[in-house]
Design a protein around this motif. Structure first.
Motif, PDB file in Angstrom:
ATOM      1  N   ILE A  18       0.839  -1.193   0.000  1.00 13.80           N
ATOM      2  CA  ILE A  18       0.000   0.000   0.000  1.00 13.80           C
ATOM      3  C   ILE A  18       0.879   1.250   0.000  1.00 13.80           C
ATOM      4  CG2 ILE A  18      -1.857   1.224   1.160  1.00 13.80           C
ATOM      5  CD1 ILE A  18      -2.737  -1.530   0.406  1.00 13.80           C
ATOM      6  N   ALA A  19       0.607   2.150  -0.932  1.00 11.49           N
ATOM      7  CA  ALA A  19       1.267   3.456  -0.969  1.00 11.49           C
ATOM      8  C   ALA A  19       0.229   4.535  -0.727  1.00 11.49           C
ATOM      9  CB  ALA A  19       1.939   3.683  -2.324  1.00 11.49           C
ATOM     10  N   GLY A  20       0.511   5.451   0.187  1.00 10.56           N
ATOM     11  CA  GLY A  20      -0.435   6.511   0.510  1.00 10.56           C
ATOM     12  C   GLY A  20      -0.182   7.765  -0.294  1.00 10.56           C
ATOM     13  N   VAL A  21      -1.252   8.458  -0.613  1.00 16.06           N
ATOM     14  CA  VAL A  21      -1.168   9.793  -1.215  1.00 16.06           C
ATOM     15  C   VAL A  21      -2.032  10.715  -0.361  1.00 16.06           C
ATOM     16  CG1 VAL A  21      -1.638  11.244  -3.220  1.00 16.06           C
ATOM     17  CG2 VAL A  21      -0.804   8.900  -3.544  1.00 16.06           C
ATOM     18  N   MET A  22      -1.391  11.706   0.267  1.00 10.43           N
ATOM     19  CA  MET A  22      -2.092  12.683   1.092  1.00 10.43           C
ATOM     20  C   MET A  22      -2.046  14.037   0.395  1.00 10.43           C
ATOM     21  SD  MET A  22      -2.705  10.545   3.493  1.00 10.43           S
ATOM     22  CE  MET A  22      -2.043   8.915   3.867  1.00 10.43           C
ATOM     23  N   GLY A  23      -3.136  14.787   0.504  1.00  5.07           N
ATOM     24  CA  GLY A  23      -3.177  16.097  -0.127  1.00  5.07           C
ATOM     25  C   GLY A  23      -4.467  16.810   0.191  1.00  5.07           C
ATOM     26  N   GLY A  24      -4.556  18.062  -0.244  1.00  3.52           N
ATOM     27  CA  GLY A  24      -5.637  18.938   0.152  1.00  3.52           C
ATOM     28  C   GLY A  24      -6.992  18.566  -0.425  1.00  3.52           C
ATOM     29  N   HIS A  25      -8.021  18.662   0.427  1.00  2.00           N
ATOM     30  CA  HIS A  25      -9.382  18.388  -0.014  1.00  2.00           C
ATOM     31  C   HIS A  25      -9.933  19.507  -0.893  1.00  2.00           C
ATOM     32  CE1 HIS A  25      -9.980  20.998   3.516  1.00  2.00           C
ATOM     33  NE2 HIS A  25     -11.056  21.402   2.880  1.00  2.00           N
ATOM     34  N   ALA A  26      -9.320  20.684  -0.830  1.00  2.00           N
ATOM     35  CA  ALA A  26      -9.851  21.843  -1.546  1.00  2.00           C
ATOM     36  C   ALA A  26      -9.381  21.924  -2.997  1.00  2.00           C
ATOM     37  CB  ALA A  26      -9.462  23.123  -0.812  1.00  2.00           C
ATOM     38  N   THR A  27      -8.481  21.043  -3.406  1.00  2.00           N
ATOM     39  CA  THR A  27      -8.016  21.058  -4.798  1.00  2.00           C
ATOM     40  C   THR A  27      -9.185  20.771  -5.732  1.00  2.00           C
ATOM     41  OG1 THR A  27      -5.854  20.226  -4.085  1.00  2.00           O
ATOM     42  CG2 THR A  27      -6.389  20.047  -6.428  1.00  2.00           C
ATOM     43  N   GLN A  28      -9.446  21.677  -6.643  1.00  2.00           N
ATOM     44  CA  GLN A  28     -10.580  21.505  -7.535  1.00  2.00           C
ATOM     45  C   GLN A  28     -10.186  20.703  -8.767  1.00  2.00           C
ATOM     46  OE1 GLN A  28     -13.327  24.718  -8.187  1.00  2.00           O
ATOM     47  NE2 GLN A  28     -12.502  25.905  -6.490  1.00  2.00           N
ATOM     48  N   ARG A  29     -11.192  20.146  -9.413  1.00  2.00           N
ATOM     49  CA  ARG A  29     -10.956  19.269 -10.547  1.00  2.00           C
ATOM     50  C   ARG A  29     -10.335  19.985 -11.742  1.00  2.00           C
ATOM     51  NH1 ARG A  29     -16.842  16.197 -10.434  1.00  2.00           N
ATOM     52  NH2 ARG A  29     -16.270  14.446  -9.075  1.00  2.00           N
ATOM     53  N   ASP A  30     -10.470  21.293 -11.820  1.00  2.00           N
ATOM     54  CA  ASP A  30      -9.872  22.044 -12.931  1.00  2.00           C
ATOM     55  C   ASP A  30      -8.562  22.709 -12.549  1.00  2.00           C
ATOM     56  OD1 ASP A  30     -11.048  23.846 -11.212  1.00  2.00           O
ATOM     57  OD2 ASP A  30     -12.105  24.990 -12.761  1.00  2.00           O
ATOM     58  N   ASP A  31      -7.988  22.330 -11.404  1.00  2.00           N
ATOM     59  CA  ASP A  31      -6.691  22.853 -10.971  1.00  2.00           C
ATOM     60  C   ASP A  31      -5.549  22.007 -11.534  1.00  2.00           C
ATOM     61  OD1 ASP A  31      -7.957  24.765  -9.446  1.00  2.00           O
ATOM     62  OD2 ASP A  31      -7.633  23.745  -7.518  1.00  2.00           O
ATOM     63  N   ALA A  32      -4.403  22.644 -11.727  1.00  2.00           N
ATOM     64  CA  ALA A  32      -3.210  21.899 -12.147  1.00  2.00           C
ATOM     65  C   ALA A  32      -2.818  20.866 -11.095  1.00  2.00           C
ATOM     66  CB  ALA A  32      -2.066  22.869 -12.397  1.00  2.00           C
ATOM     67  N   GLY A  33      -3.035  21.182  -9.823  1.00  2.00           N
ATOM     68  CA  GLY A  33      -2.709  20.241  -8.759  1.00  2.00           C
ATOM     69  C   GLY A  33      -3.528  18.971  -8.828  1.00  2.00           C
ATOM     70  N   TYR A  34      -4.740  19.067  -9.346  1.00  2.00           N
ATOM     71  CA  TYR A  34      -5.580  17.875  -9.508  1.00  2.00           C
ATOM     72  C   TYR A  34      -4.974  16.952 -10.564  1.00  2.00           C
ATOM     73  CZ  TYR A  34      -9.899  15.119  -9.813  1.00  2.00           C
ATOM     74  OH  TYR A  34     -10.818  14.101  -9.780  1.00  2.00           O
ATOM     75  N   VAL A  35      -4.525  17.547 -11.650  1.00  2.00           N
ATOM     76  CA  VAL A  35      -3.895  16.757 -12.709  1.00  2.00           C
ATOM     77  C   VAL A  35      -2.642  16.070 -12.182  1.00  2.00           C
ATOM     78  CG1 VAL A  35      -2.823  16.863 -14.993  1.00  2.00           C
ATOM     79  CG2 VAL A  35      -4.830  18.270 -14.489  1.00  2.00           C
ATOM     80  N   ASP A  36      -1.849  16.786 -11.382  1.00  2.00           N
ATOM     81  CA  ASP A  36      -0.635  16.197 -10.808  1.00  2.00           C
ATOM     82  C   ASP A  36      -0.973  15.006  -9.905  1.00  2.00           C
ATOM     83  OD1 ASP A  36       1.089  17.924 -12.078  1.00  2.00           O
ATOM     84  OD2 ASP A  36       1.287  19.293 -10.372  1.00  2.00           O
ATOM     85  N   ALA A  37      -1.982  15.179  -9.056  1.00  2.00           N
ATOM     86  CA  ALA A  37      -2.355  14.096  -8.144  1.00  2.00           C
ATOM     87  C   ALA A  37      -2.866  12.884  -8.912  1.00  2.00           C
ATOM     88  CB  ALA A  37      -3.411  14.592  -7.159  1.00  2.00           C
ATOM     89  N   ALA A  38      -3.626  13.122  -9.976  1.00  2.00           N
ATOM     90  CA  ALA A  38      -4.119  12.012 -10.794  1.00  2.00           C
ATOM     91  C   ALA A  38      -2.965  11.290 -11.486  1.00  2.00           C
ATOM     92  CB  ALA A  38      -5.114  12.541 -11.827  1.00  2.00           C
TER      93      ALA A  38
END
Length: 360
Positions: free
Chosen positions: A147-167
């Motif tokens: 199991i590998a964990g990914v932690m990050g902000g709940h406020a990242t919106q689907r149209d943010d660059a950060g969302y693309v990075d997390a995906a």
């Protein structure tokens, strides 16, 4: 995986019960019978060897339950007015939590409303029993998995660059590891999405994110947010396994639909500890706020006291975020110095670098 044969058998429908009895089952000692209406089954069950059988939240004709207990069964009633199955044998799926429309009528919403009232004794017992059941189901799920964990902000919106990075991070890790997140929206949703689509052509993820971006957040409409998630993966092949570990403590943030297994807890402290504990392959911390910072140092505390064989890698993504915006990195470095964890804490700039550090 739900056990349907072997030492422990979970029976969760009348059709399955009748099938087993019709096939000649008479020794039911390994059975766990869940929330069934057994009013018309009493005589048939009393004719079986029920020593060791457990009936969880089932209904009986008056006297049948006492007869089964006298014959060696364990009969546990429903506890309180909880909408939750306090004896459930497996993790949730998104379909179970989003069982009705609109969202306000769903199991997830009903459970959140119940969890927010002032608890009585039965409510507290129901919450404890439910979370214990989730603990056992999660133990079974993680057995044999890395199991590998990914932690990050709940406020990242689907149209943010950060969302693309997390995906993208979820996609990179999900090919060889089982990705676990906090199970909520934002970066957690993105990482579960990427892991779910790992192994597909990268264009599949790009297309899914483009669909999701049309409804960037669950506010003001959770229903629109849910429908867009379903649309984004509707025509895709069988998903890769990925885990979400949310909590009704933060029930105002709905669980994402991309985790294929959902260990949802009533209590948050247990959920936080369990989520960090199961990530033996390491955890990637994407830019986030107070909740992510808490997770960084809760995980750091575990690693600080661990021996060399027990340290799990920690990777912080975003040099500027973790050294200037929220300078957790200098403190983490100072904590790690001279400890077994020192060589296992990392600060990188990209999710590609983070994935390389965790992949075998």
């Amino acid at each position: 995986m739900k056990r349907t044969r072997g030492r422990v058998v979970h029976v969760e429908s009348l059709a399955d019960l009748d099938r087993r009895l019709d096939a000649g089952a008479t020794r039911l000692g390994s059975w766990r019978v869940h929330r069934l209406d057994l009013v018309v089954h009493g005589a048939r069950l009393r004719g079986c060897d029920v020593r060791g059988t457990t009936f969880l939240g089932c209904r009986f004709r008056p006297g049948d339950d006492d007869a089964l207990v006298a014959a060696g069964a364990l009969v546990l009633p429903d506890v309180g007015a909880s909408p939750l199955d306090v004896y459930r044998p497996h993790l949730y799926t998104a379909d179970e939590l989003y069982d009705r429309e609109p969202y306000s009528r769903s199991l997830d919403a009903r459970a959140y409303a119940w969890s927010q009232r002032v608890p009585g004794r039965d409510d507290s017992l129901a919450a404890s029993l439910h979370d214990h059941a989730i603990d056992e189901a999660l133990d079974a799920f993680v057995a044999g998995r890395r199991i590998a964990g990914v932690m990050g902000g709940h406020a990242t919106q689907r149209d943010d660059a950060g969302y693309v990075d997390a995906a993208q991070l979820g996609r990179l890790l999900g090919g060889d590891l089982t990705v676990a997140t906090g199970g909520g929206p934002g970066a957690m949703e993105a990482a579960n999405l990427g892991a779910r689509l790992a192994g597909l052509d990268p264009a599949a993820l790009e297309t899914a994110v483009a669909v999701l971006a049309t409804v960037p957040t669950f506010r003001p409409s959770i229903d629109a947010w849910v429908r867009t998630a379903l649309d984004a993966v509707a025509d895709l092949p069988e998903p890769r396994t990925t885990l979400g570990v949310p909590t009704w403590h933060y029930g105002h943030e709905p669980p994402n639909l991309f985790a294929t297994a959902i260990a949802k807890y009533v209590g948050n402290p247990t959920r936080e500890a369990v989520l960090l504990e199961i990530c033996h392959a390491g955890i990637v911390f994407l830019p986030g706020a107070a909740g992510t910072v808490q997770e960084v140092f809760q995980d750091a505390c575990e690693n600080y006291y661990a021996d060399e064989a027990s340290v799990a890698p920690m990777v912080l993504v975003g040099r500027e975020h973790w050294t200037e915006s929220l300078p957790a990195w200098p403190l983490l470095q100072a904590l790690a110095r001279g400890r077994a964890m020192e060589q296992h804490v990392h600060l990188v700039d990209t999710v590609d670098e983070a994935a390389e550090l965790l992949l075998p």
